[in-house]
Design an enzyme around this catalytic site. Structure first.
Site, mmCIF file in Angstrom:
data_model
loop_
_atom_site.group_PDB
_atom_site.id
_atom_site.type_symbol
_atom_site.label_atom_id
_atom_site.label_comp_id
_atom_site.label_asym_id
_atom_site.label_seq_id
_atom_site.Cartn_x
_atom_site.Cartn_y
_atom_site.Cartn_z
ATOM 1 N N LEU A 32 27.491 -31.464 22.763
ATOM 2 C CA LEU A 32 27.780 -30.033 22.700
ATOM 3 C C LEU A 32 27.318 -29.301 23.946
ATOM 4 O O LEU A 32 28.035 -28.444 24.472
ATOM 5 C CB LEU A 32 27.109 -29.428 21.460
ATOM 6 N N ASP A 83 18.708 -30.805 31.309
ATOM 7 C CA ASP A 83 18.591 -32.032 30.528
ATOM 8 C C ASP A 83 17.350 -32.756 31.024
ATOM 9 O O ASP A 83 16.977 -32.628 32.192
ATOM 10 C CB ASP A 83 19.839 -32.914 30.674
ATOM 11 N N ASP A 109 11.191 -30.056 30.750
ATOM 12 C CA ASP A 109 11.056 -30.112 29.296
ATOM 13 C C ASP A 109 10.935 -28.687 28.774
ATOM 14 O O ASP A 109 9.901 -28.043 28.933
ATOM 15 C CB ASP A 109 9.819 -30.930 28.928
ATOM 16 N N ILE A 110 11.991 -28.187 28.139
ATOM 17 C CA ILE A 110 12.003 -26.786 27.731
ATOM 18 C C ILE A 110 11.126 -26.512 26.507
ATOM 19 O O ILE A 110 10.976 -25.361 26.115
ATOM 20 C CB ILE A 110 13.455 -26.298 27.480
ATOM 21 N N ASN A 126 20.249 -25.270 23.098
ATOM 22 C CA ASN A 126 21.041 -26.320 22.453
ATOM 23 C C ASN A 126 20.296 -27.644 22.298
ATOM 24 O O ASN A 126 20.667 -28.464 21.469
ATOM 25 C CB ASN A 126 22.318 -26.545 23.284
ATOM 26 N N TYR A 159 14.355 -31.686 10.413
ATOM 27 C CA TYR A 159 15.454 -31.049 11.146
ATOM 28 C C TYR A 159 15.900 -29.760 10.445
ATOM 29 O O TYR A 159 16.092 -28.721 11.087
ATOM 30 C CB TYR A 159 16.606 -32.044 11.245
ATOM 31 N N LYS A 218 15.733 -26.003 11.966
ATOM 32 C CA LYS A 218 16.960 -25.225 12.137
ATOM 33 C C LYS A 218 16.934 -23.937 11.316
ATOM 34 O O LYS A 218 17.506 -22.923 11.725
ATOM 35 C CB LYS A 218 18.169 -26.084 11.758
ATOM 36 N N THR A 272 28.485 -35.774 18.118
ATOM 37 C CA THR A 272 27.513 -35.895 19.201
ATOM 38 C C THR A 272 26.693 -37.155 18.960
ATOM 39 O O THR A 272 26.870 -37.844 17.958
ATOM 40 C CB THR A 272 26.561 -34.683 19.237
#
Length: 305
Positions: free
Chosen positions: A19, A38, A76-77, A103, A174, A178, A208
């Site tokens: 995505l 990335d 690394d965000i 994302n 997860y 989310k 994905t």
């Protein structure tokens, strides 16, 4: 293309594949200058070498090869330094930041009783903290711009999931992360509105690395015709939300799958009873059952038997 994002500067996290890659390419096709984030693993699964560039650099090069503008960011965000350097990369390369698309993510699926603490922490860190920190850094920049009299038309698109909206069997970590992203979106939309920032969230359904094995049957590409699970189907809504279009569209959650877009209404107050006095436990139970008899039943969690 229409040039909907002409000259806007857009940072997309987790943009090396799936995505994120589709979003980055779609923004570039609409005239945006893209910061491709990335972590650094090459598309072939290696960590780079003489013949193998990291995924972020490959996607940035792919955009430039067709006349677009893009730079790579390999931080690394989910760390303060990585998130700060993402914003700094946009400012250093292009002098501004207009849109942040959060994302990045991955899966560590386990049934609840088998889910260990590390799997919980890792998923919550990358998804939820990995949304919070870039958003915090971008918001600080946009607030400073607004206070300096340069009110931006800034946009944030966060990535939630049907798992976070309805629950999903085997994905407690997860789903919780989310769901947290939805709450973060609502808070950010309210807090950042005075600074010219719109914040929305999207729950995509697409093929994905995270979904093609877990949901192999439903994610498989058909032999012909419309490929409903192609990640490129989701990107047009992300691009629109990340553009300067849609004034006043903020604090909303959308689902996108194939050619379908749905506005998710979220929690709303349903049937209510106020007895104007303290209830006993038995009276509270009778009241709750009566209210439930008038309420719409909840949608089932994904994977529930």
């Amino acid at each position: 293309m229409t040039g909907l994002c002409q000259d806007r500067v857009v940072a997309v996290t987790g943009a090396g594949r799936g995505l994120g890659r589709a979003h980055a390419l779609a923004f570039a096709a609409e005239g945006a200058r893209v910061v491709v984030n990335d972590l650094g693993v090459a598309l072939d699964g290696t960590r780079g070498g003489p013949e193998s560039r990291p995924a972020a650099e490959q996607i940035a090069a792919e955009i430039r090869a067709v006349g677009g503008e893009a730079v790579a960011h390999r931080g690394d965000i989910a760390t303060t330094d990585g998130a700060a350097s993402l914003v700094a990369t946009a400012l250093d390369a292009y002098g501004r930041l207009d849109t942040l698309v959060n994302n990045a993510g991955f899966l560590r699926d386990r049934m609840l009783v088998n889910l260990d603490e590390d799997d919980w922490d890792d998923v919550v860190r990358v998804h939820l903290k990995g949304h919070f920190l870039p958003l915090k850094q971008a918001a600080a920049h946009w607030r400073a711009e607004s206070k300096a009299g340069r009110t931006p038309r800034a946009r944030v698109v966060n990535t939630t999931s049907g798992a976070g909206l309805l629950g999903s069997v085997g994905q407690a970590n997860y789903a919780a992360a989310k769901a947290g992203i939805v709450a973060l979106t609502l808070v950010a939309a309210a807090e950042l509105a005075p600074y010219g920032v719109h914040v929305n969230a999207l729950a995509p359904a697409a093929r994905t690395r995270m979904t093609e094995h877990t949901f192999a049957a439903t994610m498989a590409a058909p032999p012909g015709g419309f490929d409903a699970m192609a990640p490129e189907n989701v990107s047009p809504l992300v691009v629109w939300l990340g553009s300067a279009a849609g004034p006043g569209v903020t604090g909303r959650v959308f689902e996108a799958e194939g050619g379908r877009i749905t506005v998710m209404d979220g929690w709303r107050r349903g049937p209510t009873a106020d007895r104007q006095t303290r209830l006993t436990a038995r009276e509270a139970g009778v009241t709750a059952l009566e209210l439930l008899s008038r309420a719409d039943p909840p949608l089932p969690a994904y994977g529930r038997r």
